[in-house]
Design a protein around this motif. Structure first.
Motif, PDB file in Angstrom:
ATOM      1  N   HIS A   1       0.829  -1.207   0.000  1.00 53.89           N
ATOM      2  CA  HIS A   1       0.000   0.000   0.000  1.00 53.89           C
ATOM      3  C   HIS A   1       0.864   1.259   0.000  1.00 53.89           C
ATOM      4  N   ARG A   2       1.939   1.245   0.751  1.00 53.13           N
ATOM      5  CA  ARG A   2       2.789   2.434   0.799  1.00 53.13           C
ATOM      6  C   ARG A   2       3.484   2.693  -0.536  1.00 53.13           C
ATOM      7  N   VAL A   3       3.500   1.665  -1.409  1.00 52.27           N
ATOM      8  CA  VAL A   3       4.160   1.808  -2.707  1.00 52.27           C
ATOM      9  C   VAL A   3       3.181   2.308  -3.770  1.00 52.27           C
ATOM     10  N   TYR A   4       1.968   1.704  -3.814  1.00 50.30           N
ATOM     11  CA  TYR A   4       1.045   2.090  -4.878  1.00 50.30           C
ATOM     12  C   TYR A   4      -0.278   2.657  -4.375  1.00 50.30           C
ATOM     13  N   GLY A   5      -0.560   2.526  -3.090  1.00 49.86           N
ATOM     14  CA  GLY A   5      -1.706   3.203  -2.492  1.00 49.86           C
ATOM     15  C   GLY A   5      -3.070   2.675  -2.883  1.00 49.86           C
ATOM     16  N   GLY A   6      -3.176   1.418  -3.292  1.00 50.23           N
ATOM     17  CA  GLY A   6      -4.444   0.918  -3.808  1.00 50.23           C
ATOM     18  C   GLY A   6      -5.182  -0.051  -2.906  1.00 50.23           C
ATOM     19  N   GLU A   7      -4.764  -0.208  -1.656  1.00 52.99           N
ATOM     20  CA  GLU A   7      -5.422  -1.170  -0.774  1.00 52.99           C
ATOM     21  C   GLU A   7      -6.633  -0.559  -0.074  1.00 52.99           C
ATOM     22  N   ASN A   8      -7.453  -1.430   0.497  1.00 53.44           N
ATOM     23  CA  ASN A   8      -8.613  -0.987   1.265  1.00 53.44           C
ATOM     24  C   ASN A   8      -9.091  -2.155   2.117  1.00 53.44           C
ATOM     25  N   ALA A   9     -10.019  -1.893   3.008  1.00 54.68           N
ATOM     26  CA  ALA A   9     -10.621  -2.931   3.837  1.00 54.68           C
ATOM     27  C   ALA A   9     -11.952  -2.415   4.344  1.00 54.68           C
ATOM     28  N   PHE A  10     -12.857  -3.342   4.656  1.00 58.50           N
ATOM     29  CA  PHE A  10     -14.162  -2.996   5.220  1.00 58.50           C
ATOM     30  C   PHE A  10     -14.354  -3.771   6.522  1.00 58.50           C
ATOM     31  N   SER A  11     -15.355  -3.387   7.271  1.00 60.93           N
ATOM     32  CA  SER A  11     -15.695  -4.143   8.474  1.00 60.93           C
ATOM     33  C   SER A  11     -16.466  -5.399   8.095  1.00 60.93           C
ATOM     34  N   ARG A  12     -16.476  -6.342   9.008  1.00 56.99           N
ATOM     35  CA  ARG A  12     -17.254  -7.578   8.803  1.00 56.99           C
ATOM     36  C   ARG A  12     -18.722  -7.251   8.555  1.00 56.99           C
ATOM     37  N   ALA A  13     -19.264  -6.303   9.309  1.00 55.17           N
ATOM     38  CA  ALA A  13     -20.675  -5.932   9.149  1.00 55.17           C
ATOM     39  C   ALA A  13     -20.931  -5.335   7.773  1.00 55.17           C
ATOM     40  N   GLU A  14     -20.001  -4.554   7.257  1.00 58.22           N
ATOM     41  CA  GLU A  14     -20.188  -3.949   5.933  1.00 58.22           C
ATOM     42  C   GLU A  14     -20.233  -5.011   4.841  1.00 58.22           C
ATOM     43  N   TYR A  15     -19.357  -6.001   4.929  1.00 60.37           N
ATOM     44  CA  TYR A  15     -19.410  -7.091   3.948  1.00 60.37           C
ATOM     45  C   TYR A  15     -20.752  -7.816   4.030  1.00 60.37           C
ATOM     46  N   ARG A  16     -21.148  -8.168   5.232  1.00 58.71           N
ATOM     47  CA  ARG A  16     -22.378  -8.943   5.403  1.00 58.71           C
ATOM     48  C   ARG A  16     -23.604  -8.147   4.925  1.00 58.71           C
ATOM     49  N   THR A  17     -23.651  -6.882   5.269  1.00 58.16           N
ATOM     50  CA  THR A  17     -24.789  -6.054   4.879  1.00 58.16           C
ATOM     51  C   THR A  17     -24.873  -5.909   3.365  1.00 58.16           C
ATOM     52  N   ALA A  18     -23.735  -5.687   2.719  1.00 57.89           N
ATOM     53  CA  ALA A  18     -23.726  -5.539   1.260  1.00 57.89           C
ATOM     54  C   ALA A  18     -24.234  -6.807   0.587  1.00 57.89           C
ATOM     55  N   LEU A  19     -23.778  -7.945   1.045  1.00 59.53           N
ATOM     56  CA  LEU A  19     -24.161  -9.218   0.418  1.00 59.53           C
ATOM     57  C   LEU A  19     -25.636  -9.528   0.636  1.00 59.53           C
ATOM     58  N   THR A  20     -26.100  -9.400   1.857  1.00 60.02           N
ATOM     59  CA  THR A  20     -27.497  -9.757   2.142  1.00 60.02           C
ATOM     60  C   THR A  20     -28.465  -8.727   1.569  1.00 60.02           C
ATOM     61  N   SER A  21     -28.098  -7.460   1.556  1.00 67.37           N
ATOM     62  CA  SER A  21     -28.982  -6.430   0.980  1.00 67.37           C
ATOM     63  C   SER A  21     -29.144  -6.611  -0.515  1.00 67.37           C
ATOM     64  N   ALA A  22     -28.157  -7.241  -1.164  1.00 67.96           N
ATOM     65  CA  ALA A  22     -28.248  -7.506  -2.598  1.00 67.96           C
ATOM     66  C   ALA A  22     -29.142  -8.698  -2.907  1.00 67.96           C
ATOM     67  N   GLY A  23     -29.611  -9.394  -1.871  1.00 72.18           N
ATOM     68  CA  GLY A  23     -30.478 -10.550  -2.079  1.00 72.18           C
ATOM     69  C   GLY A  23     -29.749 -11.872  -2.050  1.00 72.18           C
ATOM     70  N   LEU A  24     -28.502 -11.867  -1.573  1.00 71.16           N
ATOM     71  CA  LEU A  24     -27.730 -13.104  -1.478  1.00 71.16           C
ATOM     72  C   LEU A  24     -27.839 -13.671  -0.064  1.00 71.16           C
ATOM     73  N   THR A  25     -27.924 -14.980   0.018  1.00 70.20           N
ATOM     74  CA  THR A  25     -27.959 -15.657   1.315  1.00 70.20           C
ATOM     75  C   THR A  25     -26.559 -16.106   1.676  1.00 70.20           C
ATOM     76  N   ILE A  26     -26.079 -15.719   2.844  1.00 68.77           N
ATOM     77  CA  ILE A  26     -24.762 -16.156   3.308  1.00 68.77           C
ATOM     78  C   ILE A  26     -24.920 -17.541   3.935  1.00 68.77           C
ATOM     79  N   GLU A  27     -24.335 -18.540   3.291  1.00 72.08           N
ATOM     80  CA  GLU A  27     -24.426 -19.909   3.804  1.00 72.08           C
ATOM     81  C   GLU A  27     -23.288 -20.242   4.753  1.00 72.08           C
ATOM     82  N   ARG A  28     -22.107 -19.700   4.483  1.00 69.57           N
ATOM     83  CA  ARG A  28     -20.962 -19.921   5.369  1.00 69.57           C
ATOM     84  C   ARG A  28     -20.132 -18.651   5.433  1.00 69.57           C
ATOM     85  N   GLU A  29     -19.625 -18.371   6.588  1.00 66.01           N
ATOM     86  CA  GLU A  29     -18.669 -17.277   6.763  1.00 66.01           C
ATOM     87  C   GLU A  29     -17.406 -17.877   7.358  1.00 66.01           C
TER      88      GLU A  29
END
Length: 273
Positions: free
Chosen positions: A177-205
């Motif tokens: 990241h310090r070289v090209y500056g392109g990394e990122n990360a989200f919280s666990r809740a943000e991943y889960r909310t995005a997936l389920t709000s799109a209509g996907l069922t999370i079967e395993r985490e």
């Protein structure tokens, strides 16, 4: 500096050989891809995807190691990759397909606007991709749009943080990241909310140590040895206890729960109902 420049700097640095190998950037690409397809990580991903039954899409395909593994398993493969790079992008995938004789349909595009029709895809694999999304919710909606009913999404090895303070710590410690500056990360809740709000069922985490898809390149045995070693004076007793599979499984579950490192990994198995 571009992503290609950053990866090339890793490859050119002998001190980074272990990281290069772990990321499957070691040349020749055909050998690295074959090594990935034979890895414990892919063995588990193959199980999650199920038997080949139509179109599989590799989103953010990079140099094509997942596309290669899917094609070897018999899927009709579409690789979606925005970077034309001959080292880490579409150019590399086309070269890999040509060298190995595998059929891989390479299409330019990003997760927020997939170059695919509605309901036409049986499986999507997104390896180390969701955390790069400019619009995580939109990315998840596009995945849901192109998946056929009953279709499977496997997301792999995305970075997790617990807030902005951890995000900055993750940026400071990431080797590129310090070289090209392109990394990122989200919280666990943000991943889960995005997936389920799109209509996907999370079967395993899968949290940090729940599956080899996250702790690779460690294998189950090498991870057990490393945990025992880190226990220092208790390593003999711990090693004996951890050699019992149920005890080791329980230890990994506990480690996954207590692990709050910035940038730790998470993976999901989802289905479109």
């Amino acid at each position: 500096m571009t992503w290609e420049d950053a990866v090339r700097s890793l490859i050119d640095d002998p001190a980074q050989k272990d990281l290069v190998d772990a990321c499957y950037y070691d040349p020749p690409l055909s050998a690295a891809a074959a090594r990935y397809a034979a890895s414990p990580e892919w063995t588990e991903v193959r199980r999650l995807c199920g038997p080949a039954r139509g179109i599989a899409v590799d989103i953010g395909a990079g140099n094509g190691i997942v596309s290669y593994a899917l094609a070897r398993d018999g899927w009709t493969v579409v690789a979606v990759e925005p970077d034309p790079s001959a080292l880490v992008g579409a150019g590399a995938i086309r070269r890999l397909a040509g060298e190995t004789g595998l059929s891989i349909d390479v299409r330019a595009g990003a997760g927020e606007s997939l170059p695919l029709g509605d309901d036409e895809v049986a499986v999507i694999v997104a390896r180390q991709v969701l955390h790069h999304a400019r619009d995580l919710a939109g990315f998840a909606r596009e995945i849901a749009r192109v998946l056929a009913p009953g279709g499977v999404l496997v997301t792999l090895r995305d970075h997790v943080v617990d807030g902005q303070e951890q995000l900055q710590e993750f940026f400071a410690t990431h080797p590129l990241h310090r070289v090209y500056g392109g990394e990122n990360a989200f919280s666990r809740a943000e991943y889960r909310t995005a997936l389920t709000s799109a209509g996907l069922t999370i079967e395993r985490e899968f949290r940090s140590f729940d599956s080899v898809v996250n702790y690779a390149p460690y294998t189950r045995e090498s991870l057990r040895a490393e945990i025992s070693r880190r226990l220092g004076p208790l390593s003999g007793v711990a090693g004996a206890a951890l050699s019992v599979p149920p005890i080791f499984d329980a230890a990994l579950r506990v480690l996954s729960i207590v692990d709050h490192r910035p940038g730790r990994l998470i993976s999901f198995l989802c289905r479109k109902v």
